[in-house]
Design a protein around this motif. Structure first.
Motif, PDB file in Angstrom:
ATOM      1  N   THR A 148      -5.981   1.595  -2.828  1.00 23.21           N
ATOM      2  CA  THR A 148      -6.010   2.826  -3.761  1.00 23.21           C
ATOM      3  C   THR A 148      -6.809   3.960  -3.556  1.00 23.21           C
ATOM      4  O   THR A 148      -6.628   4.932  -4.254  1.00 23.21           O
ATOM      5  CB  THR A 148      -6.829   2.095  -5.047  1.00 23.21           C
ATOM      6  N   ALA A 149      -7.299   4.362  -2.254  1.00 21.43           N
ATOM      7  CA  ALA A 149      -7.798   5.459  -1.715  1.00 21.43           C
ATOM      8  C   ALA A 149      -6.966   6.246  -1.182  1.00 21.43           C
ATOM      9  O   ALA A 149      -7.171   7.230  -0.435  1.00 21.43           O
ATOM     10  CB  ALA A 149      -9.313   5.155  -0.883  1.00 21.43           C
ATOM     11  N   VAL A 150      -5.744   5.933  -0.913  1.00 20.60           N
ATOM     12  CA  VAL A 150      -4.915   6.487  -0.203  1.00 20.60           C
ATOM     13  C   VAL A 150      -3.662   7.013  -1.077  1.00 20.60           C
ATOM     14  O   VAL A 150      -3.293   6.221  -1.824  1.00 20.60           O
ATOM     15  CB  VAL A 150      -4.242   5.958   1.347  1.00 20.60           C
ATOM     16  N   SER A 151      -3.051   8.267  -0.856  1.00 27.61           N
ATOM     17  CA  SER A 151      -1.923   8.875  -1.436  1.00 27.61           C
ATOM     18  C   SER A 151      -0.726   8.198  -1.105  1.00 27.61           C
ATOM     19  O   SER A 151      -0.376   7.608   0.087  1.00 27.61           O
ATOM     20  CB  SER A 151      -1.975  10.288  -1.664  1.00 27.61           C
ATOM     21  N   ASP A 152       0.572   8.170  -2.214  1.00 36.30           N
ATOM     22  CA  ASP A 152       1.723   7.414  -1.538  1.00 36.30           C
ATOM     23  C   ASP A 152       2.149   8.485  -0.447  1.00 36.30           C
ATOM     24  O   ASP A 152       2.754   7.760   0.258  1.00 36.30           O
ATOM     25  CB  ASP A 152       2.575   7.757  -2.945  1.00 36.30           C
ATOM     26  N   GLU A 153       2.043   9.630  -0.592  1.00 41.02           N
ATOM     27  CA  GLU A 153       2.680  10.526   0.672  1.00 41.02           C
ATOM     28  C   GLU A 153       1.719  10.014   2.006  1.00 41.02           C
ATOM     29  O   GLU A 153       2.515  10.102   2.933  1.00 41.02           O
ATOM     30  CB  GLU A 153       2.181  11.989   0.180  1.00 41.02           C
ATOM     31  N   ASP A 154       0.529  10.106   1.933  1.00 33.78           N
ATOM     32  CA  ASP A 154       0.069   9.613   3.101  1.00 33.78           C
ATOM     33  C   ASP A 154       0.118   8.286   3.558  1.00 33.78           C
ATOM     34  O   ASP A 154       0.363   7.928   4.809  1.00 33.78           O
ATOM     35  CB  ASP A 154      -1.605   9.812   2.697  1.00 33.78           C
ATOM     36  N   LEU A 172      -0.235   1.869   8.306  1.00 35.98           N
ATOM     37  CA  LEU A 172      -1.398   1.032   8.483  1.00 35.98           C
ATOM     38  C   LEU A 172      -2.622   1.281   7.666  1.00 35.98           C
ATOM     39  O   LEU A 172      -3.465   0.303   7.648  1.00 35.98           O
ATOM     40  CB  LEU A 172      -1.873   1.264   9.934  1.00 35.98           C
ATOM     41  N   ARG A 173      -2.453   2.266   6.803  1.00 28.44           N
ATOM     42  CA  ARG A 173      -3.584   2.259   5.672  1.00 28.44           C
ATOM     43  C   ARG A 173      -3.296   1.286   4.559  1.00 28.44           C
ATOM     44  O   ARG A 173      -3.112   1.908   3.301  1.00 28.44           O
ATOM     45  CB  ARG A 173      -3.687   3.769   5.396  1.00 28.44           C
ATOM     46  N   ASN A 174      -3.393   0.221   4.754  1.00 27.06           N
ATOM     47  CA  ASN A 174      -3.213  -1.049   3.705  1.00 27.06           C
ATOM     48  C   ASN A 174      -4.143  -1.478   3.503  1.00 27.06           C
ATOM     49  O   ASN A 174      -5.210  -1.539   4.026  1.00 27.06           O
ATOM     50  CB  ASN A 174      -1.691  -1.661   4.293  1.00 27.06           C
ATOM     51  N   ARG A 175      -3.975  -2.651   2.629  1.00 22.88           N
ATOM     52  CA  ARG A 175      -4.984  -3.471   1.994  1.00 22.88           C
ATOM     53  C   ARG A 175      -5.678  -4.549   3.052  1.00 22.88           C
ATOM     54  O   ARG A 175      -6.866  -4.999   3.169  1.00 22.88           O
ATOM     55  CB  ARG A 175      -4.496  -4.327   0.918  1.00 22.88           C
ATOM     56  N   LEU A 176      -4.664  -4.915   4.065  1.00 25.44           N
ATOM     57  CA  LEU A 176      -5.158  -5.704   5.250  1.00 25.44           C
ATOM     58  C   LEU A 176      -6.238  -5.056   6.168  1.00 25.44           C
ATOM     59  O   LEU A 176      -7.139  -5.494   6.450  1.00 25.44           O
ATOM     60  CB  LEU A 176      -3.700  -6.259   5.914  1.00 25.44           C
TER      61      LEU A 176
END
Lengths: 163, 163
Positions: free
Chosen positions: A122-128, A134-138
């Motif tokens: 939730t701290a990353v934008s859809d665009e980023d 790789l900016r995922n919850r895992l």
């Protein structure tokens, strides 16, 4: 078990192993031990335990698992360095907070569907996230496990050397 | 990127972040710093760096990536505790070994097809893996990243406290 379920469960298991090790360390330390510095002039074990409880409490909103439980931990254990103020949380209460945060977090983590682990945190934008999947919850859970073990290695030094 | 590629690359990225942090720590320490104990009476940073090089060198066979490079590291840095014998490897050579192991390991890890990360590691039998599919290569890499950060937290204590 699908491949993605296998990958997600593997990461959850690694996280829970790290948290379990922290819990064992904490159980092995007396309240007096918690007041000891991990090395001369460094953080006390008490501070590091509170720091990890605070950072892991932040995982609820970061992973989309709901509201955090104890935002009051941030000021003494994240914003401020150790010994900035007199301790406001007794060791027994800190132990209880630590156990509560991890029990509820583990329940929420286990209930998350496997495919959701690959979604953006939730701290990353859809665009980023579209640029860097790789900016995922895992990634968040793996990074927090590494951070937890970084401080576990320090807390471990409060034990007698000969053990 | 398929889901399993995304999951595998996420774990590889977390591992490389941990190894990168270790490398930065090592670069920041002088050869004299490496001789310091992380806390009074504990392991020297020198020993922990050698220990991590040895354990990570073992990842080549464990992950099915080929033969290990430096089996001679096991005796002084895994089998024996710190200061059991006089140091046989100079600090400059240890730094080179550490860099070599991680450069070659990272190249091999990046070349591994994503689906292979979910296969059993080489220290588990087919039968045991059938019972517990979490004993895969992804789990090994995550576990080693946690172990690396455990000791990185200790090596970090050799730095001046005020930094």
């Amino acid at each position: 078990m699908t491949p993605i379920e296998q990958a997600a469960r593997t990461t959850v298991h690694t996280w829970q192993t790290a948290v379990g090790r922290l819990g064992q360390l904490l159980s092995s330390l007396s309240d007096e031990d918690l007041q000891k510095e991990v090395a001369p002039g460094r953080n006390r074990a008490y501070y590091l335990v509170g720091h990890l409880a605070a950072i892991h409490d932040r995982l609820f909103p970061l992973l989309g698992l709901g509201e955090r439980l104890h935002p009051e931990l941030d000021e003494p254990f994240v914003t401020q360095p150790d010994r900035a103020h007199a301790d406001e949380i007794a060791a027994a209460d800190l132990r209880q907070l630590f156990a509560e945060v991890h029990a509820k977090l583990n329940a929420a983590i286990e209930a998350l569907p496997a495919a959701d682990w690959l979604l953006e945190h939730t701290a990353v934008s859809d665009e980023d996230f579209a640029k860097d999947p790789l900016r995922n919850r895992l990634a968040v859970l793996q990074s927090r496990a590494n951070h937890a073990m970084f401080h576990a290695g320090q807390i471990r030094l409060v034990w007698p050397a000969e053990q």
